[in-house]
Design a protein around this motif. Structure first.
Motif, PDB file in Angstrom:
ATOM      1  N   LYS A  30     -33.537   4.388  35.048  1.00  0.00           N
ATOM      2  CA  LYS A  30     -32.227   4.969  34.721  1.00  0.00           C
ATOM      3  C   LYS A  30     -32.061   6.341  35.392  1.00  0.00           C
ATOM      4  O   LYS A  30     -33.021   7.112  35.475  1.00  0.00           O
ATOM      5  N   ASP A  31     -30.819   6.667  35.829  1.00  0.00           N
ATOM      6  CA  ASP A  31     -30.570   8.011  36.361  1.00  0.00           C
ATOM      7  C   ASP A  31     -30.695   9.014  35.231  1.00  0.00           C
ATOM      8  O   ASP A  31     -30.188   8.779  34.129  1.00  0.00           O
ATOM      9  N   CYS A  32     -31.325  10.126  35.496  1.00  0.00           N
ATOM     10  CA  CYS A  32     -31.539  11.107  34.418  1.00  0.00           C
ATOM     11  C   CYS A  32     -31.411  12.530  34.941  1.00  0.00           C
ATOM     12  O   CYS A  32     -32.211  12.987  35.759  1.00  0.00           O
ATOM     13  N   GLY A  54     -19.595  18.986  28.535  1.00  0.00           N
ATOM     14  CA  GLY A  54     -19.850  18.882  27.089  1.00  0.00           C
ATOM     15  C   GLY A  54     -21.170  18.193  26.790  1.00  0.00           C
ATOM     16  O   GLY A  54     -21.432  17.796  25.656  1.00  0.00           O
ATOM     17  N   GLY A  55     -22.009  18.035  27.789  1.00  0.00           N
ATOM     18  CA  GLY A  55     -23.332  17.432  27.569  1.00  0.00           C
ATOM     19  C   GLY A  55     -23.385  15.968  27.959  1.00  0.00           C
ATOM     20  O   GLY A  55     -24.456  15.366  27.989  1.00  0.00           O
ATOM     21  N   LYS A  56     -22.196  15.413  28.298  1.00  0.00           N
ATOM     22  CA  LYS A  56     -22.175  13.965  28.583  1.00  0.00           C
ATOM     23  C   LYS A  56     -22.953  13.610  29.855  1.00  0.00           C
ATOM     24  O   LYS A  56     -23.406  12.488  30.013  1.00  0.00           O
ATOM     25  N   GLY A  57     -23.115  14.628  30.719  1.00  0.00           N
ATOM     26  CA  GLY A  57     -23.872  14.334  31.953  1.00  0.00           C
ATOM     27  C   GLY A  57     -25.366  14.570  31.806  1.00  0.00           C
ATOM     28  O   GLY A  57     -26.129  14.339  32.747  1.00  0.00           O
ATOM     29  N   ILE A  58     -25.789  15.045  30.640  1.00  0.00           N
ATOM     30  CA  ILE A  58     -27.218  15.401  30.503  1.00  0.00           C
ATOM     31  C   ILE A  58     -27.984  14.263  29.829  1.00  0.00           C
ATOM     32  O   ILE A  58     -27.574  13.740  28.796  1.00  0.00           O
ATOM     33  N   PRO A  90     -29.151  14.698  19.311  1.00  0.00           N
ATOM     34  CA  PRO A  90     -30.408  14.989  20.014  1.00  0.00           C
ATOM     35  C   PRO A  90     -31.413  13.879  19.737  1.00  0.00           C
ATOM     36  O   PRO A  90     -31.450  13.330  18.633  1.00  0.00           O
ATOM     37  N   GLY A  91     -32.201  13.557  20.735  1.00  0.00           N
ATOM     38  CA  GLY A  91     -33.195  12.492  20.545  1.00  0.00           C
ATOM     39  C   GLY A  91     -32.660  11.140  20.933  1.00  0.00           C
ATOM     40  O   GLY A  91     -33.433  10.222  21.219  1.00  0.00           O
ATOM     41  N   THR A  92     -31.307  10.999  20.965  1.00  0.00           N
ATOM     42  CA  THR A  92     -30.688   9.718  21.333  1.00  0.00           C
ATOM     43  C   THR A  92     -29.774   9.943  22.543  1.00  0.00           C
ATOM     44  O   THR A  92     -30.025   9.404  23.622  1.00  0.00           O
ATOM     45  N   ASP A  93     -28.698  10.752  22.345  1.00  0.00           N
ATOM     46  CA  ASP A  93     -27.792  11.019  23.483  1.00  0.00           C
ATOM     47  C   ASP A  93     -28.504  11.872  24.529  1.00  0.00           C
ATOM     48  O   ASP A  93     -28.295  11.704  25.732  1.00  0.00           O
TER      49      ASP A  93
END
Ligand code: AHR
Length: 320
Positions: A149-151, A210-214, A239-242
């Motif tokens: 997966k891209d991360c 908003g964190g959606k890319g992290i 946190p821990g999931t998204d």
């Protein structure tokens, strides 16, 4: 018991008594960095316990994160003629003069948990983890967790110029090198504190949609990770999931976060650097035994599969 066994037992009792008597006569100075993290506070209390257990008088100086305070404290210890000095150096550079002064005064210096860029003959030994390995263990965990997966990773660095910040960054980068799906998109210091970890993470979240890319946050210590977890929750994400959370230290709060499903991995750093340091010092004072230059503590990975509630319970009372 045979005659020879009795003799051996008597000899070992005499050795133990003479080295503990020797330790009991010692006065040692400890220049601590401050109390920036839960781990640091635990190291302070474990060091005090370890000294007390051996009957050593410990003179403690809190440098409040400032190298100049550490240098002043070490000079004070030299002037008082202590038997040895423990120092947790806040940054790597700038120690040559004061360590030379200690050497000229024939006072052995032992480094705890961080290293220095200085000649190795200026200190007796250094008790610390392999910090590059810690970063590598954290990075290897992420590589395994995200697979193909891209991360996009955001990194919370420790104190600028400190060896754990330099080395944990290096080790993590080594682990993800060659995995083109994983990249560090933002990296900034959070100074090893919970409040700065939160503040910097808030900035990362804003800057990254908003964190959606992290996909993950890599924090050089657990306290910054705990601050980041709060920032992620405040931004309405899980946190821990998204956003995966991986960090270093193994403090009780990160195990509590794992129990809550909000942290994914930590690499343990023991707060007991003083035990091996004081043992090495006792042997050196007793008969001149020179310890290895580097005494390396373990770097074990923990994840939610490793009974985080049990790990939390086990650490309570161990200086935390
Ligand atoms: O030098 C060790 C680091 O310093 C710990 O990981 C961190 O929590 C502390 O402040």
């Amino acid at each position: 018991m045979t005659y020879f066994k009795k003799l051996a037992l008597a000899a070992s009792i005499a050795t133990a008594l003479s080295s503990s008597a020797m330790a009991a006569d010692m006065t040692i100075g400890f220049s601590q960095i401050g109390s920036e993290s839960g781990w640091r506070a635990a190291e302070t209390s474990v060091t005090k316990q370890q000294a007390e257990k051996r009957g050593i008088t410990l003179k403690f100086a809190d440098a409040q994160q400032k190298q100049e305070n550490q240098i002043k404290a070490i000079r004070g210890f030299i002037a008082q003629g202590v038997d040895a000095i423990l120092v947790a150096p806040v940054v790597a550079t700038g120690w040559d003069d004061v360590l030379t002064e200690a050497k000229e005064a024939k006072i052995p210096v032992i480094l705890l948990d961080r290293g220095v860029d200085a000649s190795q003959d200026l200190y007796l030994t250094s008790v610390a983890s392999d910090q590059v390995k810690e970063g590598k263990v954290a990075g290897d965990w992420l590589v395994g967790a995200v697979k193909d997966k891209d991360c996009k990773v955001v990194e919370l660095q420790g104190t600028v110029g400190s060896t754990p910040a330099i080395n944990r960054k290096k080790g993590f980068e080594e682990a993800i090198a060659g995995h083109n799906n994983i990249s560090i998109v933002r990296s900034q210091t959070g100074d090893f504190t919970r409040s700065k970890g939160k503040e910097v993470m808030e900035g990362f979240l804003k800057a990254e949609n908003g964190g959606k890319g992290i996909c993950a946050v890599y924090a050089h210590n657990d306290d910054m990770a705990v601050g980041a977890i709060q920032a992620i929750k405040d931004a309405g994400l899980k946190p821990g999931t998204d956003i995966l959370v991986v960090s270093i230290d193994g403090v009780p709060d990160i195990f509590a976060a794992m129990v809550a499903g909000e942290a994914n991995a930590t690499v343990e750093l023991t707060p007991n650097m003083a035990g091996p340091a004081l043992d090495a010092l006792a042997a050196y004072k007793k008969d001149g035994t020179v310890p290895p230059k580097f005494i390396i503590t373990e770097s074990k990975l923990y994840t939610p599969a490793d009974n985080p509630q049990g790990e939390y319970d086990a650490r309570k009372g161990l200086g935390y």
